[in-house]
Write a protein that holds these residues in place. Structure first.
Motif, mmCIF file in Angstrom:
data_model
loop_
_atom_site.group_PDB
_atom_site.id
_atom_site.type_symbol
_atom_site.label_atom_id
_atom_site.label_comp_id
_atom_site.label_asym_id
_atom_site.label_seq_id
_atom_site.Cartn_x
_atom_site.Cartn_y
_atom_site.Cartn_z
ATOM 1 N N LEU A 180 3.062 13.857 -0.144
ATOM 2 C CA LEU A 180 1.661 13.839 -0.494
ATOM 3 C C LEU A 180 1.065 12.568 0.083
ATOM 4 N N PHE A 181 0.080 12.724 0.970
ATOM 5 C CA PHE A 181 -0.601 11.543 1.492
ATOM 6 C C PHE A 181 -1.406 10.930 0.352
ATOM 7 N N THR A 182 -1.415 9.622 0.262
ATOM 8 C CA THR A 182 -2.134 8.981 -0.832
ATOM 9 C C THR A 182 -3.023 7.856 -0.332
ATOM 10 N N LYS A 183 -4.001 7.566 -1.152
ATOM 11 C CA LYS A 183 -4.916 6.457 -0.895
ATOM 12 C C LYS A 183 -5.022 5.678 -2.197
ATOM 13 N N MET A 184 -4.741 4.378 -2.133
ATOM 14 C CA MET A 184 -4.805 3.553 -3.322
ATOM 15 C C MET A 184 -6.168 2.856 -3.381
ATOM 16 N N ILE A 185 -6.860 3.035 -4.502
ATOM 17 C CA ILE A 185 -8.193 2.466 -4.683
ATOM 18 C C ILE A 185 -8.187 1.578 -5.922
ATOM 19 N N PHE A 186 -8.799 0.408 -5.803
ATOM 20 C CA PHE A 186 -8.907 -0.502 -6.945
ATOM 21 C C PHE A 186 -10.156 -0.159 -7.742
ATOM 22 N N ASP A 187 -9.992 0.134 -9.028
ATOM 23 C CA ASP A 187 -11.094 0.430 -9.931
ATOM 24 C C ASP A 187 -11.534 -0.881 -10.579
ATOM 25 N N GLN A 188 -12.679 -1.412 -10.155
ATOM 26 C CA GLN A 188 -13.129 -2.718 -10.642
ATOM 27 C C GLN A 188 -13.454 -2.714 -12.126
ATOM 28 N N ARG A 189 -14.018 -1.596 -12.614
ATOM 29 C CA ARG A 189 -14.362 -1.544 -14.038
ATOM 30 C C ARG A 189 -13.125 -1.591 -14.922
ATOM 31 N N GLU A 190 -12.089 -0.838 -14.525
ATOM 32 C CA GLU A 190 -10.859 -0.781 -15.312
ATOM 33 C C GLU A 190 -9.893 -1.910 -14.964
ATOM 34 N N GLY A 191 -10.092 -2.508 -13.808
ATOM 35 C CA GLY A 191 -9.179 -3.559 -13.369
ATOM 36 C C GLY A 191 -7.796 -3.032 -13.018
ATOM 37 N N SER A 192 -7.767 -1.790 -12.504
ATOM 38 C CA SER A 192 -6.471 -1.168 -12.184
ATOM 39 C C SER A 192 -6.556 -0.408 -10.866
ATOM 40 N N PHE A 193 -5.387 -0.093 -10.313
ATOM 41 C CA PHE A 193 -5.314 0.700 -9.091
ATOM 42 C C PHE A 193 -5.117 2.167 -9.451
ATOM 43 N N GLU A 194 -5.749 3.044 -8.672
ATOM 44 C CA GLU A 194 -5.570 4.477 -8.863
ATOM 45 C C GLU A 194 -5.144 5.093 -7.538
ATOM 46 N N LEU A 195 -4.283 6.104 -7.621
ATOM 47 C CA LEU A 195 -3.831 6.820 -6.427
ATOM 48 C C LEU A 195 -4.534 8.162 -6.325
ATOM 49 N N PHE A 196 -5.003 8.477 -5.126
ATOM 50 C CA PHE A 196 -5.629 9.760 -4.847
ATOM 51 C C PHE A 196 -4.781 10.460 -3.797
ATOM 52 N N GLY A 197 -4.472 11.737 -4.042
ATOM 53 C CA GLY A 197 -3.546 12.452 -3.169
ATOM 54 C C GLY A 197 -4.205 13.527 -2.325
ATOM 55 N N PHE A 198 -3.590 13.777 -1.144
ATOM 56 C CA PHE A 198 -4.143 14.730 -0.177
ATOM 57 C C PHE A 198 -3.006 15.470 0.519
ATOM 58 N N LEU A 199 -3.321 16.675 0.977
ATOM 59 C CA LEU A 199 -2.305 17.492 1.638
ATOM 60 C C LEU A 199 -2.071 17.094 3.087
ATOM 61 N N MET A 203 0.846 -1.195 0.000
ATOM 62 C CA MET A 203 0.000 0.000 0.000
ATOM 63 C C MET A 203 0.884 1.248 0.000
ATOM 64 N N ILE A 204 0.606 2.168 -0.931
ATOM 65 C CA ILE A 204 1.362 3.423 -1.009
ATOM 66 C C ILE A 204 0.595 4.474 -0.217
ATOM 67 N N SER A 205 1.180 4.964 0.873
ATOM 68 C CA SER A 205 0.482 5.896 1.765
ATOM 69 C C SER A 205 0.943 7.335 1.642
ATOM 70 N N ALA A 206 2.144 7.544 1.088
ATOM 71 C CA ALA A 206 2.647 8.908 0.911
ATOM 72 C C ALA A 206 3.733 8.895 -0.163
ATOM 73 N N LEU A 207 3.856 10.023 -0.867
ATOM 74 C CA LEU A 207 4.876 10.157 -1.905
ATOM 75 C C LEU A 207 5.583 11.489 -1.773
ATOM 76 N N ARG A 208 6.862 11.491 -2.097
ATOM 77 C CA ARG A 208 7.636 12.724 -2.169
ATOM 78 C C ARG A 208 8.568 12.595 -3.361
ATOM 79 N N GLY A 209 8.526 13.564 -4.261
ATOM 80 C CA GLY A 209 9.386 13.463 -5.431
ATOM 81 C C GLY A 209 9.278 14.682 -6.324
ATOM 82 N N LYS A 210 9.793 14.547 -7.531
ATOM 83 C CA LYS A 210 9.831 15.643 -8.492
ATOM 84 C C LYS A 210 8.529 15.659 -9.292
#
Length: 197
Positions: A49-68, A1-8
């Motif tokens: 960036l705090f993140t939340k990983m959600i599985f998109d059942q229709r697309e069959g893929s994971f998406e990341l949503f970011g928060f401050l 699970m990806i919970s936070a990211l920091r990068g360019k």
């Protein structure tokens, strides 16, 4: 699970960014407030960036949503726990309504405010109130019932009828001081704010 990211920050698009974290590019969906607070493309996102990983059942893929901040992650979790509100709709709500005003509207059972300002349908607004009210009342947010939401939907409608985009109207409304008590005062102050942009 990806919970936070920091990068360019290598790309900034409508509702998303791509962050290069040690050579790996992560696409992260962001709300308007978070997107506007990030640095320019090519610069480093230092705060993380705090993140939340959600599985998109229709697309069959994971998406990341970011928060401050962590509070936004918690609010996102609350919103997506409501039937009929998916992750993208939750992000739209969070971009339209401040957390405190959202909770105040729920505590006051003000479905009109949620429909007008939050962009929710009447049924979704009422469902959100029913499903969140107990969770919010058991917390420290009861004091938010004192927040005055009077006429905010009318202010947004008035500004849109004057030719402004809804996101511009919402942005200006957030900057209107609490001294403005009625719709007319709020519209006048919002127009001054929009004329400076």
């Amino acid at each position: 699970m990806i919970s936070a990211l920091r990068g360019k920050l290598i790309e900034k698009g409508k509702g998303y960014v791509i962050l290069d974290v040690q050579g790996v590019g992560y696409r992260v969906h962001l709300g308007t407030k978070a997107l506007n607070s990030l640095p320019k493309t090519g610069e480093t996102v230092n705060l993380g960036l705090f993140t939340k990983m959600i599985f998109d059942q229709r697309e069959g893929s994971f998406e990341l949503f970011g928060f401050l901040d962590k509070d936004d992650v918690d609010l996102f979790d609350l919103l997506i726990s409501i039937s009929g509100i998916g992750p993208k709709k939750a992000m739209t709500i969070m971009s339209s309504v401040d957390r405190e005003k959202l909770f105040a509207a729920v505590i006051k059972e003000d479905s009109d405010y949620l429909s007008d300002v939050g962009g929710l349908g009447v049924k979704t607004s009422k469902r959100l109130i029913v499903e969140l009210k107990d969770k919010i009342e058991k917390s420290e947010f009861v004091s938010l019932a004192k927040i005055d939401l009077t006429g905010e939907g009318e202010v947004v409608s008035a500004l849109v009828s004057l030719g402004f985009e809804k996101h511009q109207a919402l942005g200006a409304l957030k900057k209107v001081s609490r001294k403005a008590k009625n719709v007319e005062e709020k519209v006048k102050e919002a127009l001054k704010i929009l004329s400076r942009v």
